[in-house]
Design a protein around this motif. Structure first.
Motif, PDB file in Angstrom:
ATOM      1  N   GLU A  87      85.100 -32.588 -45.493  1.00 15.04           N
ATOM      2  CA  GLU A  87      85.800 -32.277 -46.775  1.00 15.04           C
ATOM      3  C   GLU A  87      87.262 -33.015 -46.982  1.00 15.04           C
ATOM      4  O   GLU A  87      87.534 -33.526 -47.759  1.00 15.04           O
ATOM      5  N   GLN A  88      88.046 -32.703 -45.592  1.00 14.36           N
ATOM      6  CA  GLN A  88      89.251 -33.158 -45.660  1.00 14.36           C
ATOM      7  C   GLN A  88      89.714 -34.219 -44.971  1.00 14.36           C
ATOM      8  O   GLN A  88      90.797 -34.906 -45.344  1.00 14.36           O
ATOM      9  N   PHE A  89      88.992 -34.579 -44.028  1.00 16.01           N
ATOM     10  CA  PHE A  89      89.288 -35.575 -42.919  1.00 16.01           C
ATOM     11  C   PHE A  89      88.506 -36.918 -43.177  1.00 16.01           C
ATOM     12  O   PHE A  89      88.469 -37.948 -42.460  1.00 16.01           O
ATOM     13  N   SER A  90      87.361 -36.962 -44.279  1.00 13.29           N
ATOM     14  CA  SER A  90      86.750 -38.310 -44.458  1.00 13.29           C
ATOM     15  C   SER A  90      86.877 -38.724 -45.657  1.00 13.29           C
ATOM     16  O   SER A  90      87.515 -38.027 -46.712  1.00 13.29           O
ATOM     17  N   ASP A  91      86.049 -39.842 -46.258  1.00 13.25           N
ATOM     18  CA  ASP A  91      86.351 -40.311 -47.537  1.00 13.25           C
ATOM     19  C   ASP A  91      85.219 -39.919 -48.452  1.00 13.25           C
ATOM     20  O   ASP A  91      84.371 -39.266 -48.120  1.00 13.25           O
ATOM     21  N   HIS A  92      85.254 -40.381 -49.660  1.00 10.13           N
ATOM     22  CA  HIS A  92      84.145 -39.702 -50.641  1.00 10.13           C
ATOM     23  C   HIS A  92      82.870 -40.043 -50.335  1.00 10.13           C
ATOM     24  O   HIS A  92      82.085 -39.226 -50.510  1.00 10.13           O
ATOM     25  N   SER A  93      82.530 -41.175 -49.705  1.00 13.51           N
ATOM     26  CA  SER A  93      81.223 -41.618 -49.379  1.00 13.51           C
ATOM     27  C   SER A  93      80.790 -40.949 -48.424  1.00 13.51           C
ATOM     28  O   SER A  93      79.511 -40.356 -48.356  1.00 13.51           O
ATOM     29  N   ASN A  94      81.488 -40.469 -47.234  1.00 11.91           N
ATOM     30  CA  ASN A  94      80.796 -39.933 -46.144  1.00 11.91           C
ATOM     31  C   ASN A  94      80.916 -38.568 -46.636  1.00 11.91           C
ATOM     32  O   ASN A  94      79.818 -37.751 -46.168  1.00 11.91           O
ATOM     33  N   ARG A  95      81.507 -37.804 -47.364  1.00 11.47           N
ATOM     34  CA  ARG A  95      81.548 -36.480 -47.872  1.00 11.47           C
ATOM     35  C   ARG A  95      80.354 -36.418 -48.584  1.00 11.47           C
ATOM     36  O   ARG A  95      79.621 -35.372 -48.440  1.00 11.47           O
ATOM     37  N   LYS A  96      79.859 -37.223 -49.504  1.00 11.45           N
ATOM     38  CA  LYS A  96      78.665 -37.072 -50.324  1.00 11.45           C
ATOM     39  C   LYS A  96      77.334 -36.948 -49.169  1.00 11.45           C
ATOM     40  O   LYS A  96      76.445 -36.390 -49.463  1.00 11.45           O
ATOM     41  N   GLN A  97      77.470 -38.033 -48.391  1.00 13.36           N
ATOM     42  CA  GLN A  97      76.265 -38.106 -47.510  1.00 13.36           C
ATOM     43  C   GLN A  97      76.116 -36.934 -46.571  1.00 13.36           C
ATOM     44  O   GLN A  97      75.283 -36.142 -46.311  1.00 13.36           O
ATOM     45  N   PHE A  98      77.414 -36.378 -46.198  1.00 12.02           N
ATOM     46  CA  PHE A  98      77.249 -35.147 -45.276  1.00 12.02           C
ATOM     47  C   PHE A  98      76.886 -33.987 -46.107  1.00 12.02           C
ATOM     48  O   PHE A  98      76.213 -33.089 -45.480  1.00 12.02           O
ATOM     49  N   SER A  99      77.342 -33.955 -47.292  1.00 11.95           N
ATOM     50  CA  SER A  99      76.878 -32.803 -48.140  1.00 11.95           C
ATOM     51  C   SER A  99      75.452 -32.799 -48.405  1.00 11.95           C
ATOM     52  O   SER A  99      74.809 -31.635 -48.241  1.00 11.95           O
ATOM     53  N   LEU A 100      74.846 -34.014 -48.764  1.00 11.89           N
ATOM     54  CA  LEU A 100      73.415 -34.063 -48.968  1.00 11.89           C
ATOM     55  C   LEU A 100      72.745 -33.532 -47.661  1.00 11.89           C
ATOM     56  O   LEU A 100      71.462 -32.998 -47.749  1.00 11.89           O
ATOM     57  N   ALA A 101      73.183 -34.014 -46.428  1.00 16.11           N
ATOM     58  CA  ALA A 101      72.629 -33.732 -45.090  1.00 16.11           C
ATOM     59  C   ALA A 101      72.885 -32.265 -45.086  1.00 16.11           C
ATOM     60  O   ALA A 101      71.402 -31.505 -44.470  1.00 16.11           O
TER      61      ALA A 101
END
Length: 320
Positions: A87-101
């Motif tokens: 949430e703090q050290f990635s960008d919006h696109s990766n945060r979204k994908q990690f949240s889905l995972a």
């Protein structure tokens, strides 16, 4: 989203928490409560054992889902910590994908593990200072997932990049080599077709980006590790071996600072501690010496003593 995909997503959402309110489902998929009731009924008619508690919400009957992979509480906690860091050290696109995972991972946990994660979620925080983002529209900060796709598929990237040194934006086609995170920023190493050489692009300076259908041959480029090693070797000639002696009673105030400045060795000699550093930014290190005042003695190099002397002269002229 079509209804089949929505029903599948609702099922995953129900598996991800012990109790899910109808309003939560409605808000997530932007549908009415009546549609939520119909969708849940459709899942029940399909054989999914969904229970309901009046005034509370829906739940999946314990034991319905037997996941192919089980996580321990410690593993689940590590993944939750990873999510906080993302949430703090990635960008919006990766945060979204990690949240889905993570949502899928939560869906395969047992009830006790879900309770454990929900309890931890409120008591883990990763804080990072971020100045007001005055350039949010100019630099969207949502390209990391596209770059990862290009890296995995060996695809050419077209982008508009703003160079800080030149203060100008240029359109470039690049062949990505790898990405790394350093000093609070993500960097993309790539072969630039415009400059005909390898370049280090800060991802937060990319204005526009698209992944092209054309491919490049990965084996004709350096690996990311080889590129970074070359840079380390190239910068060796600009580094200084620094030795200083600091009063022992001051050492407790340094803590992590000494590691930030490239600490290599530390040993106590009488009432002082001798520290050895490898540092390429002599001026930056000299300013740190000024902060320590007369509690530090510079052993070597002479260039550092000169740099500190010049700073002292500059400060004296400024204030007196």
């Amino acid at each position: 989203m079509n209804r089949i995909d929505r029903l599948t997503a609702i099922l995953i959402q129900l598996q991800g928490k012990k109790i899910v309110k109808a309003a939560e489902i409605a808000d997530r998929f932007n549908i009415s409560l009546r549609t939520v009731y119909r969708d849940v009924k459709a899942l029940q008619e399909a054989g999914v054992p969904i229970g309901a508690e009046a005034g509370t919400g829906y739940y999946i009957v314990e034991g319905y889902h037997l996941p192919p992979v089980m996580f321990s509480k410690e593993e689940a906690a590590a993944l939750l910590t990873g999510e906080k860091l993302m949430e703090q050290f990635s960008d919006h696109s990766n945060r979204k994908q990690f949240s889905l995972a993570m949502e899928k991972i939560r869906s395969v946990l047992r009830g006790t593990e879900k309770d454990y994660l929900e309890s931890l979620d409120e008591n883990i925080a990763v804080l990072r200072y971020r100045p007001p983002n005055l350039e949010a529209e100019q630099f969207p900060n949502r390209f990391l997932s596209d770059i990862q796709q290009a890296l995995g598929m060996n695809q050419v990237i077209s982008m508009e990049y703003f160079s800080i040194q030149e203060e100008v934006a240029t359109k470039r086609e690049i062949e990505p080599v790898g990405i790394f995170h350093m000093s609070a920023n993500w960097h993309l190493i790539a072969f630039c077709r415009l400059r005909q050489g390898y370049r280090d692009f800060r991802i937060d300076r990319i204005r526009k980006l698209s992944v092209l259908p054309s491919h490049y041959h990965k084996n004709k480029h350096l690996s990311l590790q080889d590129y970074l090693e070359q840079q380390r070797q190239r910068n060796k000639g600009d580094t200084y071996l620094i030795k200083i002696a600091i009063d022992n009673d001051v050492m407790r105030y340094l803590r992590e600072q000494k590691y930030y400045y490239g600490l290599m060795d530390e040993k106590v000699i009488g009432d002082k501690t001798e520290l050895t550093f490898l540092q390429s930014h002599l001026g930056h290190f000299a300013r740190w010496m000024i902060m320590l005042g007369n509690n530090v003695n510079i052993i070597q190099p002479q260039e550092l003593k000169v740099a500190v002397g010049e700073l002292v002269t500059e400060l004296h002229a400024h204030y007196f």
